[in-house]
Design a protein around this motif. Structure first.
Motif, PDB file in Angstrom:
ATOM      1  N   ALA A  15      49.997  38.285  34.144  1.00  0.00           N
ATOM      2  CA  ALA A  15      49.696  37.325  33.076  1.00  0.00           C
ATOM      3  C   ALA A  15      48.872  36.165  33.610  1.00  0.00           C
ATOM      4  CB  ALA A  15      50.997  36.822  32.445  1.00  0.00           C
ATOM      5  N   ASN A  16      49.189  35.700  34.809  1.00  0.00           N
ATOM      6  CA  ASN A  16      48.422  34.595  35.395  1.00  0.00           C
ATOM      7  C   ASN A  16      46.975  34.994  35.639  1.00  0.00           C
ATOM      8  OD1 ASN A  16      50.514  32.770  35.386  1.00  0.00           O
ATOM      9  ND2 ASN A  16      51.188  33.279  37.472  1.00  0.00           N
ATOM     10  N   ARG A  17      46.769  36.207  36.170  1.00  0.00           N
ATOM     11  CA  ARG A  17      45.392  36.671  36.399  1.00  0.00           C
ATOM     12  C   ARG A  17      44.635  36.817  35.087  1.00  0.00           C
ATOM     13  NH1 ARG A  17      46.151  41.744  40.118  1.00  0.00           N
ATOM     14  NH2 ARG A  17      48.065  41.715  38.939  1.00  0.00           N
ATOM     15  N   PHE A  18      45.314  37.314  34.054  1.00  0.00           N
ATOM     16  CA  PHE A  18      44.682  37.459  32.738  1.00  0.00           C
ATOM     17  C   PHE A  18      44.269  36.094  32.190  1.00  0.00           C
ATOM     18  CE2 PHE A  18      45.069  37.666  28.074  1.00  0.00           C
ATOM     19  CZ  PHE A  18      44.067  38.594  27.814  1.00  0.00           C
ATOM     20  N   ARG A  24      41.321  34.716  34.082  1.00  0.00           N
ATOM     21  CA  ARG A  24      40.084  35.387  33.694  1.00  0.00           C
ATOM     22  C   ARG A  24      39.588  34.860  32.341  1.00  0.00           C
ATOM     23  NH1 ARG A  24      39.757  41.476  34.938  1.00  0.00           N
ATOM     24  NH2 ARG A  24      39.541  40.541  36.976  1.00  0.00           N
ATOM     25  N   LEU A  25      40.509  34.629  31.393  1.00  0.00           N
ATOM     26  CA  LEU A  25      40.130  34.071  30.099  1.00  0.00           C
ATOM     27  C   LEU A  25      39.574  32.663  30.219  1.00  0.00           C
ATOM     28  CD1 LEU A  25      42.896  35.165  27.561  1.00  0.00           C
ATOM     29  CD2 LEU A  25      40.512  35.857  27.626  1.00  0.00           C
ATOM     30  N   ALA A  26      40.030  31.934  31.218  1.00  0.00           N
ATOM     31  CA  ALA A  26      39.597  30.543  31.387  1.00  0.00           C
ATOM     32  C   ALA A  26      38.182  30.446  31.953  1.00  0.00           C
ATOM     33  CB  ALA A  26      40.579  29.803  32.289  1.00  0.00           C
ATOM     34  N   LYS A  27      37.636  31.519  32.497  1.00  0.00           N
ATOM     35  CA  LYS A  27      36.292  31.474  33.070  1.00  0.00           C
ATOM     36  C   LYS A  27      35.254  31.278  31.971  1.00  0.00           C
ATOM     37  CE  LYS A  27      37.038  34.283  37.150  1.00  0.00           C
ATOM     38  NZ  LYS A  27      36.620  35.483  37.869  1.00  0.00           N
ATOM     39  N   ASP A  82      32.169  32.590  27.002  1.00  0.00           N
ATOM     40  CA  ASP A  82      30.837  32.769  26.415  1.00  0.00           C
ATOM     41  C   ASP A  82      30.702  34.144  25.774  1.00  0.00           C
ATOM     42  OD1 ASP A  82      30.079  30.259  27.157  1.00  0.00           O
ATOM     43  OD2 ASP A  82      28.850  30.900  28.868  1.00  0.00           O
ATOM     44  N   TYR A  83      31.233  35.173  26.433  1.00  0.00           N
ATOM     45  CA  TYR A  83      31.127  36.529  25.896  1.00  0.00           C
ATOM     46  C   TYR A  83      31.838  36.639  24.550  1.00  0.00           C
ATOM     47  CZ  TYR A  83      31.408  41.579  25.508  1.00  0.00           C
ATOM     48  OH  TYR A  83      31.303  42.867  25.055  1.00  0.00           O
TER      49      TYR A  83
END
Length: 127
Positions: A9-12, A15-18, A23-24
Motif C-alpha cells: 500500500a505504501n508503494r502504491f 507511486r500515485l504521489a509522483k 499528470d497521466y
C-alpha cells in the motif's frame, strides 16, 4: 492491515504521489478518453442477446468504420495509446457480431424463421 499489505500500500501511494502519475490520470485525455469510450463496446456487447430486428445496419457499419479508424489512430499517436486501441478493437468485434446478426436476420432468412417460430408458439398456445 497485515504486515505484507502495508509495504504494498505504501508503494502504491508513493507511486500515485509522483507528478508523472498524476499528470497521466488528471491532465490529459490519454487515459480518461479511452476509459469513457468503453461505453460503446459495452453497449454493443449488452445488445448481443437482444432482438436482431432492432439493429440498424447503417449505424453498425458506421461504428465498424469509426472503430477501425481510431484503432489506427491509437497506434499512430506518440506515445502509442494501447487502452484506446483495445477499446476500439473490442468495439469492432462487437459491432461485427451485430453486423452478422443484422445480415442473418434481414438477408439470410432469420426474419422468416422468427416468424415461423412465433406462429408455431401462437398455434400451440391456442390449442
Amino acid at each position: 492491515m497485515s504486515q505484507a499489505s502495508g509495504p504494498v500500500a505504501n508503494r502504491f501511494l508513493q507511486r500515485l504521489a509522483k507528478k508523472e502519475t498524476r499528470d497521466y490520470f488528471m491532465r490529459n485525455g490519454h487515459f480518461w478518453g479511452p476509459v469513457v469510450n468503453w461505453g460503446l463496446p459495452l453497449a454493443a456487447i449488452s445488445d448481443i442477446k437482444k432482438d436482431p430486428s432492432m439493429i440498424s445496419g447503417n449505424m453498425t457499419l458506421a461504428m465498424v468504420l469509426y472503430s477501425g479508424l481510431f484503432m489506427r489512430f491509437a497506434l499512430a499517436v506518440k506515445p502509442v495509446n494501447y487502452l484506446l486501441f483495445a477499446c476500439h478493437a473490442t468495439n469492432s468485434v462487437a459491432q461485427l457480431t451485430q453486423g452478422y446478426r443484422f445480415l442473418e436476420y434481414n438477408h439470410f432468412g432469420g426474419k422468416e424463421k422468427a416468424q415461423e417460430s412465433k406462429n408455431a408458439t401462437e398455434l400451440a398456445a391456442s390449442s
